[in-house]
Design an enzyme around this catalytic site. Structure first.
Site, mmCIF file in Angstrom:
data_model
loop_
_atom_site.group_PDB
_atom_site.id
_atom_site.type_symbol
_atom_site.label_atom_id
_atom_site.label_comp_id
_atom_site.label_asym_id
_atom_site.label_seq_id
_atom_site.Cartn_x
_atom_site.Cartn_y
_atom_site.Cartn_z
ATOM 1 N N ALA A 109 52.239 44.572 39.795
ATOM 2 C CA ALA A 109 50.692 43.199 39.670
ATOM 3 C C ALA A 109 49.596 44.088 39.410
ATOM 4 O O ALA A 109 49.824 44.612 39.841
ATOM 5 C CB ALA A 109 50.848 41.524 40.367
ATOM 6 N N MET A 110 48.762 43.518 38.424
ATOM 7 C CA MET A 110 47.576 44.169 38.794
ATOM 8 C C MET A 110 45.997 43.458 38.682
ATOM 9 O O MET A 110 46.181 42.520 37.979
ATOM 10 C CB MET A 110 47.430 45.182 37.078
ATOM 11 C CG MET A 110 45.744 46.299 36.871
ATOM 12 S SD MET A 110 45.990 47.200 38.297
ATOM 13 C CE MET A 110 44.094 46.935 38.356
ATOM 14 N N GLU A 111 45.752 43.922 39.575
ATOM 15 C CA GLU A 111 43.819 42.897 39.543
ATOM 16 C C GLU A 111 43.008 42.794 38.679
ATOM 17 O O GLU A 111 42.187 42.145 39.215
ATOM 18 C CB GLU A 111 43.686 43.603 41.172
ATOM 19 C CG GLU A 111 42.924 44.750 41.205
ATOM 20 C CD GLU A 111 43.743 45.890 41.911
ATOM 21 O OE1 GLU A 111 44.778 45.938 41.348
ATOM 22 O OE2 GLU A 111 43.457 46.341 41.832
ATOM 23 N N ASN A 112 43.414 42.871 37.023
ATOM 24 C CA ASN A 112 41.575 42.957 36.933
ATOM 25 C C ASN A 112 40.730 41.910 36.840
ATOM 26 O O ASN A 112 41.479 40.717 36.689
ATOM 27 C CB ASN A 112 43.148 43.339 35.264
ATOM 28 C CG ASN A 112 43.327 44.105 34.851
ATOM 29 O OD1 ASN A 112 43.651 44.959 35.106
ATOM 30 N ND2 ASN A 112 44.863 43.429 34.314
ATOM 31 N N HIS A 136 47.921 39.160 47.768
ATOM 32 C CA HIS A 136 46.908 40.690 47.419
ATOM 33 C C HIS A 136 45.974 40.847 46.007
ATOM 34 O O HIS A 136 45.098 41.661 46.143
ATOM 35 C CB HIS A 136 48.449 41.157 46.813
ATOM 36 C CG HIS A 136 47.652 42.817 47.108
ATOM 37 N ND1 HIS A 136 48.099 43.630 48.436
ATOM 38 C CD2 HIS A 136 47.650 43.360 46.729
ATOM 39 C CE1 HIS A 136 47.898 44.781 48.152
ATOM 40 N NE2 HIS A 136 47.465 44.982 46.621
ATOM 41 N N GLU A 137 46.749 40.155 44.950
ATOM 42 C CA GLU A 137 45.919 40.365 43.709
ATOM 43 C C GLU A 137 44.034 39.724 44.395
ATOM 44 O O GLU A 137 43.281 40.065 43.591
ATOM 45 C CB GLU A 137 46.319 39.878 42.454
ATOM 46 C CG GLU A 137 47.573 40.350 42.267
ATOM 47 C CD GLU A 137 47.798 42.051 42.723
ATOM 48 O OE1 GLU A 137 46.503 42.476 42.305
ATOM 49 O OE2 GLU A 137 49.426 42.959 42.730
ATOM 50 N N HIS A 187 41.835 41.846 46.203
ATOM 51 C CA HIS A 187 41.422 42.298 45.142
ATOM 52 C C HIS A 187 39.866 42.085 44.655
ATOM 53 O O HIS A 187 39.190 42.740 44.485
ATOM 54 C CB HIS A 187 42.315 43.259 44.366
ATOM 55 C CG HIS A 187 42.967 44.441 45.319
ATOM 56 N ND1 HIS A 187 42.472 45.031 45.325
ATOM 57 C CD2 HIS A 187 44.487 44.428 44.494
ATOM 58 C CE1 HIS A 187 43.815 46.254 45.932
ATOM 59 N NE2 HIS A 187 44.961 45.058 45.103
ATOM 60 N N GLU A 221 43.383 49.439 49.113
ATOM 61 C CA GLU A 221 44.962 49.027 49.471
ATOM 62 C C GLU A 221 44.464 48.245 50.895
ATOM 63 O O GLU A 221 46.111 47.031 50.860
ATOM 64 C CB GLU A 221 45.722 50.038 48.077
ATOM 65 C CG GLU A 221 45.651 50.098 47.139
ATOM 66 C CD GLU A 221 46.080 48.561 46.062
ATOM 67 O OE1 GLU A 221 46.195 47.695 46.527
ATOM 68 O OE2 GLU A 221 45.544 48.951 44.993
HETATM 69 ZN ZN LIG Z 1 47.397 46.675 45.337
#
Ligand SMILES: [Zn+2]
Length: 778
Positions: A348-351, A383-384, A387, A406
């Site tokens: 996943a990516m937290e954009n 987690h995302e 962020h 992180e």
């Molecule tokens: Zn992360």
């Protein structure tokens, strides 16, 4: 069948006899272990010839220009489906994008050259404007540096003046990548294929993934986390598609028969790596309940229709509210989109405002997905979302301190998961998972500090190297140790202060120490920074050794290769308890050996250090104390906290691996398991014994080892027997995990009941004559 090569068949036969008793088997295993491991010599490290003849190029942008905002227009030429046209033989797919950007920036120090980042783009038409006079400054064609810096250099005819504001327009074009970098294409099948190679069911979407250094592949930019800016973006896309980006949609209009455009509201000031957009046929979404923030979860139309995004949507609102309440600071935008992509390079990516996920970690199919899969979905969303504060709102200055992003996201996720799914009871399991991930990697001589000097992390490959168990798991464990040391209340107030003070900005770890120091309001001799720096700037972690005969204690760096010398030491907070006393606290702030009264066993009682594994270190004891602890485990394991029951096994095995403890004692540490039903000790034992099974594979010890495992697992297997035989699972999540361990260990060690059960179930499954329909479960 494992091939035997080594000892004679006679000895192998003797093992078969010896293995009649599991305990004898244990002894056999120890002997062979010593024979096999003893003569092993580590492979010498290769020596690298020095080839450097000139100084390396500068990799960091000069700080004389500061971006303020970007106006970006991007047009991905991609079609979301292949349209067959009459008399056209070539397919219409196009993996190209074009666009232009204007970056508005401030000049801090006069200069006649502009440096920014660009990679794999064709950049043209530079136009520099002095915003005070609205006059154009003539500029050279951009030149790309031919090294790893990815610098794009533009020379100007006249100097930009300190204090002035300017803008730079650039046109660009590039390829939509097919390897998940920058702006990339992802494909999936809608419905099912009518025939092999049927292109009618194929769908294409474009998505971005820019962390850490791929924003420069999308548009020329100041691609460093500290160079934050506001992004105003317009996407021009095919009429049958929808565009999403960080901000809320402001306008969407049709341009002509083929194209429409979507414009988005400006983002908050943020780092380039957090910029994102997607263009897809994902029209529908599931909304989450939330007061102020509009939360939508997008996925393939079929998945949305089948309700697969419901679970994620349901918990996302709760997790966001939890963080808002806990951190006492609102989420920084008015909308949050999540999208399940068929392909994404990370999970996943937290954009900011547009979090992207691999489908597998966001979608849940009732009755098909494993019950335990909800744990994965919850932990990753948590987690995302963490962020959105730690990383997006407050960002590390440079990638060398990635752990501030992180480590925090990992640490904060434990609490969010526990809040929204308390019945999972997985907080302790998640913590132990990260502890062991970090311990494993950090016990190698090749590990690195949590926070190396910035000059050690300059090139893209060095930056990518920071995304490892050290930044994520050790980062989380070091924060946990700090929280335990200062107390949960001070820690929470400290991070609230940290977020409030640095909101919208960038930080170094000192900023975190200072915030916690301030709220702690304690002038004890050891400041937070003095206590924490050795843990973040030194590589590795310590093992403390306690001799309960004389109270002597010392520390040294723990390494699997125990012959390696190390003079490092750490200030270690130690929570300990004894057989007849409750937990107390003591410092070890020297390397030692040093005598401490509290570690003397006065009347033969055991002493246990590092209660609940709050500290990031291992513990070794004199043999007598080990034996007392193991006896306690067999007699009444509940006297010792479950985390420590697991950790005693883990420490014993790893100390044996590093030749700091007798391997017989390590194997003995699993003796109590016959009666153990808790998950953490079993998880620890299973993981460590697996390592042994691997070591012993194809040796004579394999047989006795399997026998020993069968003896240990029988109790746990029988505990779940009814459920396993009837293909049901216990409702409790930790028991579900333990049932998996029971079946896994029992069947792989050859427990006859388990093998029989597996054979029956397989035969029954074959009989039902069902076809396995994995094909479209993507
Ligand atoms: Zn992360």
């Amino acid at each position: 069948m494992p091939q035997y090569a080594g000892m004679s068949k006679i000895i192998a036969g003797a093992f078969a006899l010896l293995s009649a008793s599991a305990i004898t088997g244990l002894i056999t295993m120890v002997i062979i272990y010593k024979i096999e491991i003893g003569p092993m010599k580590p492979t010498p490290r290769p020596t690298l010839a020095s080839t450097t003849t000139s100084p390396p190029p500068v990799m960091r942008l000069p700080k004389n220009l500061k971006p303020d905002s970007y106006d970006i227009i991007i047009q991905p030429q991609l079609y979301s489906r292949i349209i067959e046209e009459v008399n056209v033989t070539t397919p219409n797919q196009t993996l190209l994008f074009t666009g232009n950007s204007t970056v508005h920036f401030h000049c801090v120090q006069g200069t006649s050259s502009i440096y920014l980042h660009s990679k794999d783009l064709t950049v043209s038409s530079p136009r520099v404007l002095d915003k005070a006079t609205n006059e154009q400054i003539s500029a050279s064609q951009p030149v790309l540096h031919q090294d790893e810096s990815n610098f794009l250099e533009i020379q100007l005819d006249e100097s930009l003046k300190a204090g002035g504001n300017y803008s730079l327009f650039l046109a660009f074009e590039g390829a939509i990548s097919d390897n998940l970098e920058g702006l990339y294409v992802s494909t999936y099948i809608e419905g099912s294929l009518a025939y092999e190679g049927d292109t009618n069911a194929e769908r294409f979407l474009a998505a971005t993934n820019l962390e850490p250094t791929d924003a420069r592949r999308l548009f020329p930019c100041f691609d460093e986390p500290e160079m934050k800016a506001v992004f105003r973006v317009t996407i021009i896309h095919r009429r049958k598609t929808e565009a999403l980006s960080n901000g809320m949609r402001s306008v969407s209009n049709i341009i002509d028969d083929d194209w429409k455009y979507t414009r988005f509201f400006p983002t908050p000031k943020m780092s380039t790596y957090l910029f994102a957009f997607t263009v897809s046929e994902f029209e529908k979404s599931v909304e989450s309940k939330s007061n102020r923030v509009k939360i939508k979860t997008y996925a393939r139309p079929e998945a949305i229709a089948a309700g697969h995004a419901e679970y994620a949507a349901n918990i996302t609102g709760q997790i966001l509210s939890y963080f808002e309440d806990h951190l006492e600071i609102e989420y920084g935008m008015n909308k949050l989109d999540q999208i399940a992509l068929p392909d994404l390079v990370s999970l996943a990516m937290e954009n900011w405002g547009l979090v992207t996920y691999q489908e597998g970690v966001l979608l849940y199919e009732e009755g098909i997905s494993s019950l335990l899969h909800k744990e994965v979905i919850t932990s990753i969303i948590a987690h995302e979302l963490a962020h959105q504060w730690f990383g997006n709102m407050v960002t590390m200055k440079w990638w060398n301190e990635l752990w501030l992003n992180e480590g925090f996201a990992t640490y904060m996720s434990y609490f969010a998961v526990d809040k929204v799914e308390p019945t999972f009871q997985i907080k302790d399991a998640l913590i132990m998972y990260d502890l062991h991930m970090a311990f494993e990697e950090d016990a190698l001589a090749s590990s690195h500090p949590l926070s190396p000097p910035p000059q050690d992390v300059e090139t893209t490959s060095e930056v990518i190297g920071m995304f490892d168990a050290i930044s994520y798991s050790k980062g989380a464990m070091v924060l946990r140790m700090l929280a335990d040391f200062v107390g949960e209340r001070v820690f929470t107030n400290g991070i609230r202060m940290y977020l409030k003070t640095f909101k919208g900005g960038n930080t170094e770890q000192n900023d975190l120490w200072d915030s916690i120091q301030l709220v702690r309001n304690d002038d004890s001799h050891l400041s937070i920074s003095k206590m924490m720096e050795p843990w973040t700037t030194q590589t590795g972690y310590p093992v403390i050794t306690i001799d309960t005969d004389n109270g002597e204690i010392y520390q040294k760096r723990f390494l699997f290769n125990n012959t390696a010398e190390s003079s490092l030491w750490w200030p270690i907070p130690i929570r300990y308890m004894t057989e007849d006393s409750e937990p107390s606290f003591v410092w070890l702030d020297v390397r030692g050996p040093v005598k401490k009264e509290e570690f003397i066993s006065k009347s033969g009682e055991w002493i246990l250090a590092n209660i609940n594994c709050a500290g990031y270190y291992r513990v070794n004891y004199n043999l007598e104390n080990w034996k007392r602890l193991l006896t306690q485990l067999e007699k009444d394991p509940d006297r010792i906290p479950p985390m420590n029951r697991g950790q005693l096994v883990d420490d014993a095995f790893n100390l044996a691996r590093a030749k700091l403890l007798d391997v017989a004692l390590a194997l003995n540490s699993t003796r109590f398991l016959s009666k153990e039903r808790a998950y953490l000790p079993w998880e620890s034992a299973e993981r460590n014994l697996k390592y042994f099974v691997l070591m012993f594979d194809r040796s004579e010890v394999y047989g006795p080892m399997q026998l020993y495992l069968r003896e240990k697992i029988r109790g746990l297997y029988d505990f779940f027997r009814n459920e396993t035989d009837t293909s049901t699972v216990p409702s409790d999540h930790t028991l579900q995990h333990n049932q998996i361990i029971a079946i896994d260990v029992a069947c792989s060690s050859g427990l006859p009941e388990c093998i029989e059960m597996a054979q029956e179930k397989f035969a029954a499954w074959m009989d039902t004559n069902r076809t396995n329909s994995f094909t479209h479960q993507q």
